[in-house]
Design a protein around this motif. Structure first.
Motif, PDB file in Angstrom:
ATOM      1  N   VAL A 155      -1.221   3.121   4.656  1.00  0.00           N
ATOM      2  CA  VAL A 155       0.394   4.009   4.748  1.00  0.00           C
ATOM      3  C   VAL A 155       0.202   4.583   5.565  1.00  0.00           C
ATOM      4  O   VAL A 155       1.018   5.423   5.941  1.00  0.00           O
ATOM      5  CB  VAL A 155      -0.870   4.691   3.470  1.00  0.00           C
ATOM      6  N   CYS A 174       1.195  -1.053   0.255  1.00  0.00           N
ATOM      7  CA  CYS A 174      -0.441  -0.187   0.161  1.00  0.00           C
ATOM      8  C   CYS A 174       0.819   0.896   0.175  1.00  0.00           C
ATOM      9  O   CYS A 174       0.707   2.002  -0.867  1.00  0.00           O
ATOM     10  CB  CYS A 174      -0.948   0.394   1.134  1.00  0.00           C
ATOM     11  N   ALA A 217       0.893   4.100  -2.650  1.00  0.00           N
ATOM     12  CA  ALA A 217       0.765   5.248  -2.383  1.00  0.00           C
ATOM     13  C   ALA A 217       1.423   6.846  -2.549  1.00  0.00           C
ATOM     14  O   ALA A 217       1.219   7.219  -3.352  1.00  0.00           O
ATOM     15  CB  ALA A 217       0.179   5.392  -1.482  1.00  0.00           C
ATOM     16  N   LYS A 253     -11.310   1.549   1.093  1.00  0.00           N
ATOM     17  CA  LYS A 253     -10.457   2.725   1.724  1.00  0.00           C
ATOM     18  C   LYS A 253      -9.894   2.946   2.536  1.00  0.00           C
ATOM     19  O   LYS A 253      -8.482   3.140   2.671  1.00  0.00           O
ATOM     20  CB  LYS A 253     -11.189   4.205   0.930  1.00  0.00           C
ATOM     21  N   PHE A 283      -5.832   6.465  -2.720  1.00  0.00           N
ATOM     22  CA  PHE A 283      -6.397   5.514  -2.235  1.00  0.00           C
ATOM     23  C   PHE A 283      -7.429   4.377  -2.061  1.00  0.00           C
ATOM     24  O   PHE A 283      -7.498   3.223  -2.619  1.00  0.00           O
ATOM     25  CB  PHE A 283      -6.796   5.741  -0.635  1.00  0.00           C
ATOM     26  N   VAL A 307      -6.489   0.341   3.346  1.00  0.00           N
ATOM     27  CA  VAL A 307      -5.456   1.296   2.616  1.00  0.00           C
ATOM     28  C   VAL A 307      -5.185   2.372   3.288  1.00  0.00           C
ATOM     29  O   VAL A 307      -3.823   2.913   3.868  1.00  0.00           O
ATOM     30  CB  VAL A 307      -6.184   1.871   1.548  1.00  0.00           C
ATOM     31  N   GLU A 308      -5.984   3.678   4.025  1.00  0.00           N
ATOM     32  CA  GLU A 308      -5.522   4.678   4.827  1.00  0.00           C
ATOM     33  C   GLU A 308      -4.703   4.320   5.644  1.00  0.00           C
ATOM     34  O   GLU A 308      -3.617   4.435   6.384  1.00  0.00           O
ATOM     35  CB  GLU A 308      -6.298   5.272   4.821  1.00  0.00           C
TER      36      GLU A 308
END
Length: 176
Positions: free
Chosen positions: A159, A130, A134, A152, A141, A155-156
Motif C-alpha cells: 500500500v 492491496c 485498503a 500484514k 491491513f 500489505v502495508e
C-alpha cells in the motif's frame, strides 16, 4: 470592539483565546484548591479524579499557549511533505472501485475515473489489489493480509509503495 466583547462576556460567550485561557487557568486553580482540601491523601475517593482533571486542564492550557499539541516536536506547519499530502479524496477512491452510478454525491465523473485509472496503471497487480482493498473498500491491513494469505507487513509495504507511485504519477503527468 470592547462593547461587543463585554456584551459577549455577559451572555457567557468567550470571544478570545485569551479569555478561554484565563477561564481554564481559573479552573486549574479551583481544582488545585479542591485537591489541597483532600489533604493530598491518596486514599481519598476524589484524589485520583482530581489529579486526572488537573492533568487534562493543564494539557489544554499548554496547547492553547503554544499553539501545538504538547509533546510534539513540530507543529503541523513544519511537517514533512509526505505527512501533509493527501493522495486523493477517499470517497472518490471508493467510487472508483465500487463503480456505483446511483445519485450519490460520492460518484465521480468519467474524466476523474479515467485520470485515476491512468495514475493506477503504473502499479503491479499485487500493489493495485492491496491499494484498492485498503483505500477503495476500506478493509484493515490485517483483514487484507488474511484474505490474500500474506503478512500484514507485506500489505502495508504494498500500500505504501502504491501510494508513492500514484503520488509520483499524479505529480509528474501534466495531463492528469
Amino acid at each position: 470592539m470592547s462593547v461587543v466583547r463585554e456584551a459577549d462576556q455577559t451572555n457567557g460567550w468567550l470571544t478570545h483565546i485569551r479569555d478561554l485561557k484565563k477561564s481554564y487557568r481559573g479552573t486549574y486553580w479551583m481544582l488545585r484548591k479542591a485537591l489541597k482540601a483532600c489533604g493530598e491523601d491518596e486514599t481519598h475517593p476524589d484524589y485520583k479524579t482530581l489529579k486526572e482533571m488537573i492533568s487534562d486542564v493543564n494539557f489544554a492550557i499548554m496547547w492553547m499557549h503554544t499553539g501545538k499539541r504538547p509533546g510534539n516536536k513540530r507543529g503541523i506547519e513544519r511537517r514533512a511533505a509526505y505527512q501533509r499530502d493527501k493522495l486523493m479524496d477517499p470517497l472518490k477512491m471508493q467510487a472508483y472501485v465500487q463503480q456505483h452510478h446511483a445519485g450519490s454525491p460520492a460518484n465521480i465523473s468519467d474524466d476523474e475515473r479515467f485520470r485515476l485509472g491512468e495514475a493506477m496503471r503504473c502499479l503491479s497487480e499485487r500493489e493495485r489489489e492491496c491499494y484498492e482493498l485498503a483505500h477503495g473498500h476500506g478493509f484493515p491491513f490485517q483483514y487484507i493480509a488474511d484474505m490474500l494469505q500474506i503478512s500484514k507487513g507485506s500489505v502495508e509495504q504494498y500500500v505504501r509503495r502504491a501510494q508513492e507511485k500514484i503520488s509520483d504519477e499524479l505529480r509528474g503527468n501534466l495531463f492528469l
